[in-house]
Design a protein around this motif. Structure first.
Motif, PDB file in Angstrom:
ATOM      1  N   MET A   1       6.398  75.943  22.191  1.00 18.77           N
ATOM      2  CA  MET A   1       6.118  74.894  21.230  1.00 18.77           C
ATOM      3  C   MET A   1       6.751  73.579  21.673  1.00 18.77           C
ATOM      4  N   LEU A   2       7.979  73.662  22.148  1.00 14.10           N
ATOM      5  CA  LEU A   2       8.680  72.467  22.600  1.00 14.10           C
ATOM      6  C   LEU A   2       8.003  71.865  23.829  1.00 14.10           C
ATOM      7  N   THR A   3       7.486  72.708  24.707  1.00 16.80           N
ATOM      8  CA  THR A   3       6.794  72.185  25.887  1.00 16.80           C
ATOM      9  C   THR A   3       5.509  71.473  25.489  1.00 16.80           C
ATOM     10  N   TRP A   4       4.798  71.989  24.508  1.00 14.38           N
ATOM     11  CA  TRP A   4       3.571  71.336  24.034  1.00 14.38           C
ATOM     12  C   TRP A   4       3.882  69.962  23.454  1.00 14.38           C
ATOM     13  N   ILE A   5       4.960  69.875  22.679  1.00 17.78           N
ATOM     14  CA  ILE A   5       5.359  68.589  22.102  1.00 17.78           C
ATOM     15  C   ILE A   5       5.726  67.608  23.209  1.00 17.78           C
ATOM     16  N   MET A   6       6.453  68.047  24.196  1.00 18.69           N
ATOM     17  CA  MET A   6       6.855  67.167  25.286  1.00 18.69           C
ATOM     18  C   MET A   6       5.648  66.714  26.115  1.00 18.69           C
ATOM     19  N   GLU A   7       4.667  67.613  26.323  1.00 20.38           N
ATOM     20  CA  GLU A   7       3.477  67.268  27.088  1.00 20.38           C
ATOM     21  C   GLU A   7       2.600  66.259  26.344  1.00 20.38           C
ATOM     22  N   ASN A   8       2.628  66.291  25.038  1.00 18.25           N
ATOM     23  CA  ASN A   8       1.761  65.437  24.232  1.00 18.25           C
ATOM     24  C   ASN A   8       2.528  64.350  23.484  1.00 18.25           C
ATOM     25  N   MET A   9       3.703  63.991  23.942  1.00 14.78           N
ATOM     26  CA  MET A   9       4.545  63.020  23.257  1.00 14.78           C
ATOM     27  C   MET A   9       3.864  61.650  23.152  1.00 14.78           C
ATOM     28  N   ALA A  10       3.193  61.198  24.202  1.00  8.69           N
ATOM     29  CA  ALA A  10       2.525  59.898  24.166  1.00  8.69           C
ATOM     30  C   ALA A  10       1.426  59.880  23.110  1.00  8.69           C
ATOM     31  N   THR A  11       0.638  60.922  23.054  1.00  9.20           N
ATOM     32  CA  THR A  11      -0.439  61.007  22.062  1.00  9.20           C
ATOM     33  C   THR A  11       0.127  61.058  20.653  1.00  9.20           C
ATOM     34  N   ILE A  12       1.200  61.784  20.472  1.00 10.17           N
ATOM     35  CA  ILE A  12       1.826  61.893  19.152  1.00 10.17           C
ATOM     36  C   ILE A  12       2.371  60.537  18.717  1.00 10.17           C
ATOM     37  N   LEU A  13       3.030  59.819  19.610  1.00  5.80           N
ATOM     38  CA  LEU A  13       3.591  58.514  19.263  1.00  5.80           C
ATOM     39  C   LEU A  13       2.501  57.487  18.955  1.00  5.80           C
ATOM     40  N   VAL A  14       1.456  57.448  19.764  1.00  2.00           N
ATOM     41  CA  VAL A  14       0.360  56.510  19.519  1.00  2.00           C
ATOM     42  C   VAL A  14      -0.321  56.831  18.196  1.00  2.00           C
ATOM     43  N   SER A  15      -0.535  58.087  17.920  1.00  2.00           N
ATOM     44  CA  SER A  15      -1.155  58.493  16.658  1.00  2.00           C
ATOM     45  C   SER A  15      -0.289  58.119  15.461  1.00  2.00           C
ATOM     46  N   ALA A  16       1.007  58.306  15.589  1.00  2.00           N
ATOM     47  CA  ALA A  16       1.916  57.954  14.500  1.00  2.00           C
ATOM     48  C   ALA A  16       1.906  56.452  14.239  1.00  2.00           C
ATOM     49  N   VAL A  17       1.898  55.647  15.301  1.00  2.00           N
ATOM     50  CA  VAL A  17       1.853  54.193  15.141  1.00  2.00           C
ATOM     51  C   VAL A  17       0.550  53.771  14.471  1.00  2.00           C
TER      52      VAL A  17
END
Length: 63
Positions: A1-17
């Protein structure tokens, strides 16, 4: 789960913004509507919907 979050961190941050920006726009529109401001930004004299856009405010003024 942690690896998935780290791999998709850019997408998560852009989506949150983007979600925060959309929420801010919606909040701004709701506040403006409550204050009786028009959403189009132009005068109501030449608008085809001038009688329906602010009908509640006009009825209050007539009384």
């Amino acid at each position: 789960m942690l690896t998935w979050i780290m791999e998709n961190m850019a997408t998560i941050l852009v989506s949150a913004v983007l979600i925060i920006m959309v929420a801010a726009v919606i909040v701004s529109m709701v506040r403006g509507k409550k204050q009786g401001k028009s959403s189009c930004g132009c005068g109501c004299a030449g608008c085809a919907m001038n009688g329906t856009c602010h009908s509640a405010k006009l009825e209050t003024l007539k009384k």
